[in-house]
Design a protein around this motif. Structure first.
Motif, PDB file in Angstrom:
ATOM      1  N   TYR A 107       0.872  -1.172   0.000  1.00  0.00           N
ATOM      2  CA  TYR A 107       0.000   0.000   0.000  1.00  0.00           C
ATOM      3  C   TYR A 107       0.910   1.223   0.000  1.00  0.00           C
ATOM      4  O   TYR A 107       1.870   1.287   0.763  1.00  0.00           O
ATOM      5  N   GLU A 108       0.609   2.173  -0.875  1.00  0.00           N
ATOM      6  CA  GLU A 108       1.454   3.363  -0.978  1.00  0.00           C
ATOM      7  C   GLU A 108       0.591   4.551  -1.392  1.00  0.00           C
ATOM      8  O   GLU A 108      -0.280   4.414  -2.245  1.00  0.00           O
ATOM      9  N   GLU A 109       0.828   5.698  -0.797  1.00  0.00           N
ATOM     10  CA  GLU A 109       0.206   6.957  -1.206  1.00  0.00           C
ATOM     11  C   GLU A 109       1.320   7.919  -1.556  1.00  0.00           C
ATOM     12  O   GLU A 109       2.370   7.906  -0.924  1.00  0.00           O
ATOM     13  N   GLY A 110       1.096   8.741  -2.564  1.00  0.00           N
ATOM     14  CA  GLY A 110       2.132   9.696  -2.914  1.00  0.00           C
ATOM     15  C   GLY A 110       1.638  10.776  -3.843  1.00  0.00           C
ATOM     16  O   GLY A 110       0.480  10.805  -4.254  1.00  0.00           O
ATOM     17  N   THR A 111       2.539  11.685  -4.172  1.00  0.00           N
ATOM     18  CA  THR A 111       2.273  12.740  -5.138  1.00  0.00           C
ATOM     19  C   THR A 111       3.301  12.617  -6.257  1.00  0.00           C
ATOM     20  O   THR A 111       4.351  12.000  -6.084  1.00  0.00           O
ATOM     21  N   TYR A 112       2.971  13.178  -7.392  1.00  0.00           N
ATOM     22  CA  TYR A 112       3.936  13.209  -8.484  1.00  0.00           C
ATOM     23  C   TYR A 112       3.622  14.393  -9.379  1.00  0.00           C
ATOM     24  O   TYR A 112       2.548  14.994  -9.302  1.00  0.00           O
ATOM     25  N   THR A 113       4.563  14.741 -10.222  1.00  0.00           N
ATOM     26  CA  THR A 113       4.402  15.854 -11.137  1.00  0.00           C
ATOM     27  C   THR A 113       4.259  15.325 -12.559  1.00  0.00           C
ATOM     28  O   THR A 113       5.231  14.823 -13.129  1.00  0.00           O
ATOM     29  N   PRO A 114       3.042  15.390 -13.128  1.00  0.00           N
ATOM     30  CA  PRO A 114       2.887  14.972 -14.527  1.00  0.00           C
ATOM     31  C   PRO A 114       3.784  15.818 -15.429  1.00  0.00           C
ATOM     32  O   PRO A 114       3.911  17.031 -15.237  1.00  0.00           O
ATOM     33  N   ALA A 115       4.409  15.170 -16.380  1.00  0.00           N
ATOM     34  CA  ALA A 115       5.313  15.857 -17.304  1.00  0.00           C
ATOM     35  C   ALA A 115       5.049  15.372 -18.726  1.00  0.00           C
ATOM     36  O   ALA A 115       4.429  14.327 -18.937  1.00  0.00           O
ATOM     37  N   ASP A 116       5.540  16.108 -19.683  1.00  0.00           N
ATOM     38  CA  ASP A 116       5.363  15.777 -21.096  1.00  0.00           C
ATOM     39  C   ASP A 116       6.001  14.427 -21.414  1.00  0.00           C
ATOM     40  O   ASP A 116       7.162  14.193 -21.107  1.00  0.00           O
ATOM     41  N   VAL A 169      -2.612   6.547  -5.346  1.00  0.00           N
ATOM     42  CA  VAL A 169      -2.710   5.514  -4.323  1.00  0.00           C
ATOM     43  C   VAL A 169      -2.430   4.194  -5.022  1.00  0.00           C
ATOM     44  O   VAL A 169      -2.998   3.911  -6.083  1.00  0.00           O
ATOM     45  N   LYS A 170      -1.545   3.403  -4.447  1.00  0.00           N
ATOM     46  CA  LYS A 170      -1.215   2.078  -4.981  1.00  0.00           C
ATOM     47  C   LYS A 170      -1.625   1.047  -3.939  1.00  0.00           C
ATOM     48  O   LYS A 170      -1.164   1.084  -2.806  1.00  0.00           O
ATOM     49  N   ILE A 171      -2.521   0.145  -4.323  1.00  0.00           N
ATOM     50  CA  ILE A 171      -2.954  -0.953  -3.464  1.00  0.00           C
ATOM     51  C   ILE A 171      -2.637  -2.241  -4.215  1.00  0.00           C
ATOM     52  O   ILE A 171      -3.225  -2.501  -5.272  1.00  0.00           O
ATOM     53  N   TYR A 173      -4.244   4.172  -8.678  1.00  0.00           N
ATOM     54  CA  TYR A 173      -5.313   5.118  -8.942  1.00  0.00           C
ATOM     55  C   TYR A 173      -4.717   6.518  -8.832  1.00  0.00           C
ATOM     56  O   TYR A 173      -4.039   6.824  -7.856  1.00  0.00           O
ATOM     57  N   VAL A 174      -4.946   7.370  -9.835  1.00  0.00           N
ATOM     58  CA  VAL A 174      -4.340   8.698  -9.903  1.00  0.00           C
ATOM     59  C   VAL A 174      -5.418   9.768 -10.056  1.00  0.00           C
ATOM     60  O   VAL A 174      -6.371   9.585 -10.819  1.00  0.00           O
ATOM     61  N   GLN A 175      -5.256  10.896  -9.360  1.00  0.00           N
ATOM     62  CA  GLN A 175      -6.080  12.089  -9.548  1.00  0.00           C
ATOM     63  C   GLN A 175      -5.159  13.222  -9.981  1.00  0.00           C
ATOM     64  O   GLN A 175      -4.064  13.379  -9.428  1.00  0.00           O
ATOM     65  N   PHE A 176      -5.601  14.028 -10.958  1.00  0.00           N
ATOM     66  CA  PHE A 176      -4.761  15.106 -11.475  1.00  0.00           C
ATOM     67  C   PHE A 176      -5.579  16.361 -11.741  1.00  0.00           C
ATOM     68  O   PHE A 176      -6.795  16.300 -11.900  1.00  0.00           O
ATOM     69  N   ASP A 177      -4.891  17.492 -11.791  1.00  0.00           N
ATOM     70  CA  ASP A 177      -5.471  18.790 -12.101  1.00  0.00           C
ATOM     71  C   ASP A 177      -4.332  19.645 -12.644  1.00  0.00           C
ATOM     72  O   ASP A 177      -3.458  20.075 -11.899  1.00  0.00           O
ATOM     73  N   PHE A 178      -4.288  19.849 -13.965  1.00  0.00           N
ATOM     74  CA  PHE A 178      -3.205  20.621 -14.565  1.00  0.00           C
ATOM     75  C   PHE A 178      -3.690  21.424 -15.761  1.00  0.00           C
ATOM     76  O   PHE A 178      -4.760  21.162 -16.307  1.00  0.00           O
ATOM     77  N   THR A 179      -2.872  22.387 -16.143  1.00  0.00           N
ATOM     78  CA  THR A 179      -3.098  23.190 -17.339  1.00  0.00           C
ATOM     79  C   THR A 179      -1.899  22.994 -18.262  1.00  0.00           C
ATOM     80  O   THR A 179      -0.762  23.003 -17.813  1.00  0.00           O
ATOM     81  N   PHE A 181      -7.444   8.401 -13.348  1.00  0.00           N
ATOM     82  CA  PHE A 181      -7.259   7.187 -14.153  1.00  0.00           C
ATOM     83  C   PHE A 181      -6.693   6.085 -13.275  1.00  0.00           C
ATOM     84  O   PHE A 181      -6.257   6.327 -12.158  1.00  0.00           O
ATOM     85  N   HIS A 182      -6.732   4.869 -13.797  1.00  0.00           N
ATOM     86  CA  HIS A 182      -6.211   3.718 -13.063  1.00  0.00           C
ATOM     87  C   HIS A 182      -5.522   2.763 -14.033  1.00  0.00           C
ATOM     88  O   HIS A 182      -5.820   2.754 -15.238  1.00  0.00           O
ATOM     89  N   TYR A 183      -4.594   2.001 -13.482  1.00  0.00           N
ATOM     90  CA  TYR A 183      -3.870   1.020 -14.281  1.00  0.00           C
ATOM     91  C   TYR A 183      -3.183   0.035 -13.334  1.00  0.00           C
ATOM     92  O   TYR A 183      -3.162   0.227 -12.122  1.00  0.00           O
ATOM     93  N   VAL A 184      -2.626  -1.003 -13.907  1.00  0.00           N
ATOM     94  CA  VAL A 184      -1.878  -2.014 -13.141  1.00  0.00           C
ATOM     95  C   VAL A 184      -0.395  -1.759 -13.338  1.00  0.00           C
ATOM     96  O   VAL A 184       0.064  -1.570 -14.470  1.00  0.00           O
ATOM     97  N   THR A 185       0.366  -1.742 -12.241  1.00  0.00           N
ATOM     98  CA  THR A 185       1.804  -1.515 -12.315  1.00  0.00           C
ATOM     99  C   THR A 185       2.557  -2.852 -12.307  1.00  0.00           C
ATOM    100  O   THR A 185       1.932  -3.918 -12.225  1.00  0.00           O
TER     101      THR A 185
END
Length: 147
Positions: free
Chosen positions: A26-35, A52-54, A59-65, A141-145
């Protein structure tokens, strides 16, 4: 009632002792989306992207311009993932955008692609960078790592 048991395989439920069924990460974190297109697009965070990784599910939530993409017409808009992709695809949605039309996300080895599934031809479903200059996107969005 749910019985929990913990050992070196992780948390196990209701007497199931199979290591493959144990909750072992189980892991929670932040990241910076990049090109991820290689075109130098800037992703400015309107709020911090979180994940959040379970187990292997992310599972990722984002808000960017997006900016710096006004003259780019050939590449599909895509951005980086917080953890490596372990399956061939994932998916997600844009819940709100200043693009003023619905968007989805396709998660693939090249990153998270912004899409418009309302178009009739498959070759034009990926949103082009020049459509997105100074547009804001809020979604998940969500995906399998891999691990």
């Amino acid at each position: 009632w749910v019985r929990l048991h913990s050992n070196c395989s992780g948390i196990q439920f209701n007497g199931d002792t199979a290591a493959a069924n144990a909750l072992d990460d189980y892991e929670e974190g932040t990241y910076t989306p990049a090109d991820a297109s290689g075109n130098g697009i800037t992703y400015t965070a309107d709020s911090t992207a979180r994940y959040v990784k379970i187990g292997m599910l992310v599972y990722v939530q984002f808000d960017f311009t997006l900016s710096n993409c006004n003259n780019l017409t050939t590449e599909s808009a895509r951005f980086t993932l917080p953890l490596s992709l372990g399956h061939s695809y994932g998916s997600g949605v844009v819940g709100w955008t200043t693009l003023h039309r619905s968007c989805q996300l396709h998660i693939a080895s090249g990153g998270a692609y912004l899409m418009d599934n309302d178009t009739s031809t498959e070759s034009s479903i990926y949103l082009k960078n020049n459509e997105l200059n100074n547009k804001r996107f809020i979604g998940s969005f969500h995906y399998v790592t891999t691990t």
